[in-house]
Design an enzyme around this catalytic site. Structure first.
Site, PDB file in Angstrom:
ATOM      1  N   GLY A  70       0.925  -1.171   0.124  1.00  0.00           N
ATOM      2  CA  GLY A  70       0.127  -0.071   0.087  1.00  0.00           C
ATOM      3  C   GLY A  70       0.862   1.050  -0.055  1.00  0.00           C
ATOM      4  N   CYS A  71       0.442   2.380   0.716  1.00  0.00           N
ATOM      5  CA  CYS A  71       1.180   3.511   0.869  1.00  0.00           C
ATOM      6  C   CYS A  71       2.476   3.522   1.360  1.00  0.00           C
ATOM      7  CB  CYS A  71       0.226   4.584   1.587  1.00  0.00           C
ATOM      8  SG  CYS A  71      -1.503   5.062   0.971  1.00  0.00           S
ATOM      9  N   CYS A  72       2.730   2.436   2.012  1.00  0.00           N
ATOM     10  CA  CYS A  72       4.366   2.183   2.447  1.00  0.00           C
ATOM     11  C   CYS A  72       5.285   1.659   1.521  1.00  0.00           C
ATOM     12  CB  CYS A  72       4.039   1.365   3.635  1.00  0.00           C
ATOM     13  SG  CYS A  72       5.321   1.668   5.018  1.00  0.00           S
ATOM     14  N   HIS A  91       5.109  10.731   3.049  1.00  0.00           N
ATOM     15  CA  HIS A  91       3.993  10.256   2.280  1.00  0.00           C
ATOM     16  C   HIS A  91       2.661  11.184   2.798  1.00  0.00           C
ATOM     17  CE1 HIS A  91       0.774   8.003   0.557  1.00  0.00           C
ATOM     18  NE2 HIS A  91       1.476   7.188  -0.176  1.00  0.00           N
TER      19      HIS A  91
END
Length: 362
Positions: free
Chosen positions: A143-145, A285
């Site tokens: 995901g976002c990581c 992020h």
């Protein structure tokens, strides 16, 4: 040491303003006036002006099977990923001359928005003259990581092989996961935040001859660290259903910045005898406006040190794993001075925090 020498992007062709997306969602879901008043203000408060998508607006008004969505992913992710790599390896903002495809020793491909087997790096190898013996490290579901974790894994590999080069590609076509019939709040929040983004980043070891191809000030990776919170799988991720990938997006994420992320950051800095004042920039992020505001409070810093996180969020939205590399790219365009330090940060499913300590060299 691992040096980040160049970045590139591929911008999807269909741009939509936030108000357009809001009106589209209102039309598609047919909300009552009470539901509109309760749910749609999230679009107004997201601090997003524009997002880019790989499909046109009318696509969202139609029903699509999981198979149809994923077939589109296979086609469009390949095309945009190759374009981002082309942009990265021949980017005259960052490089004196183009890096040949044959120079790449490892390809790391990060995604969470589509499924490919063989993985997308294989399809890309059939489009450009990479060597047959190039290493492959596909990473799915972060995901976002994913962008930050991809940098960390590339750093681990180059630390072991300091004469090598690695190419990190993050390809996220979040629009293709859109769920037309899902009226849960998490889906509406996701629809208000997520866009499509594709990035590529070149990492080079200190003994590689290609390190001399760099033109501008670049960051080197000094240290990395990962923390995953126990029993937190429900914070963010996917529910895999017959209709495709349905987003899980908890309202507790900003609170976790104040607790879990703060503890991780404090430990990471204390281990190295550093504090927040030692950094000229934070390459965060931008999961969303509330996440950035929570980070500001933890860091006790002004928006200036997070300016490119806000800029990318406003102009592109949250593009999952690719987003932090868009932010990194903006900082790399600036004139950074030798010895300047940055923290690169991302949060993702797990619930996971990834931190990287960067130091800039001219």
């Amino acid at each position: 040491m691992t040096y980040i020498c160049s970045t590139g992007v591929s911008i999807p062709e269909y741009n939509m303003q936030q108000e357009e997306v809001k009106q589209l969602v209102k039309k598609i879901f047919g909300y009552t006036s009470r539901q509109v008043d309760r749910l749609l203000p999230v679009f107004d408060h997201a601090e997003i002006d524009n997002r880019q998508f790989v499909v046109e607006k009318e696509w969202f008004e139609q029903d699509h099977t999981f198979e149809e969505k994923n077939n589109l992913y296979l086609e469009l992710a390949k095309a945009h990923s190759v374009e981002a790599v082309d942009n990265c390896l021949s980017n005259d903002i960052f490089l004196k001359k183009a890096i040949p495809y044959e120079a790449v020793d490892m390809i790391l491909f990060v995604t969470s928005s589509g499924i490919a087997a063989p993985t997308m790096d294989v399809h890309m190898m059939n489009e450009r003259p990479f060597r047959q013996d190039v290493g492959r490290m596909p990473l799915w579901g972060l995901g976002c990581c994913g962008g930050a974790i991809g940098l960390s894994r590339a750093h681990d590999w180059i630390t072991a092989y300091p004469d090598k080069t690695a190419l990190l590609i993050c390809s996220e076509l979040c629009s293709l996961t859109f769920q037309k019939g899902d009226v849960k709040k998490s889906n509406i929040v996701g629809t208000a935040l997520f866009g499509d983004g594709i990035s590529a980043t070149l990492l080079v070891g200190e003994e590689s001859p290609y390190l001399d191809y760099r033109k501008s000030s670049i960051p080197k990776i000094i240290a990395t660290d990962t923390r995953t919170k126990p029993n937190s799988a429900s914070v963010m991720g996917w529910d895999v259903t017959n209709n495709g990938l349905e987003v899980i997006f908890s309202k507790s994420i900003p609170a976790l910045v104040h607790s879990f992320w703060k503890e991780h950051l404090e430990w990471f800095l204390q281990e190295r005898g550093l504090n927040e004042l030692d950094f000229s920039s934070f390459i965060a992020h931008p999961g969303g406006k509330k996440v950035l505001l929570a980070m500001e409070e933890v860091l006790q810093c002004t928006k200036k040190k997070l300016k490119h996180s806000y800029h990318v969020l406003r102009n592109h939205g949250n593009m999952s794993s690719a987003t932090v590399l868009y932010v990194l790219r903006e900082w790399m365009k600036e004139t950074m001075h030798t010895g300047d330090r940055s923290i690169l940060s991302a949060l993702g499913p797990g619930f996971t925090s990834e931190l990287l300590l960067l130091e800039w060299v001219e």
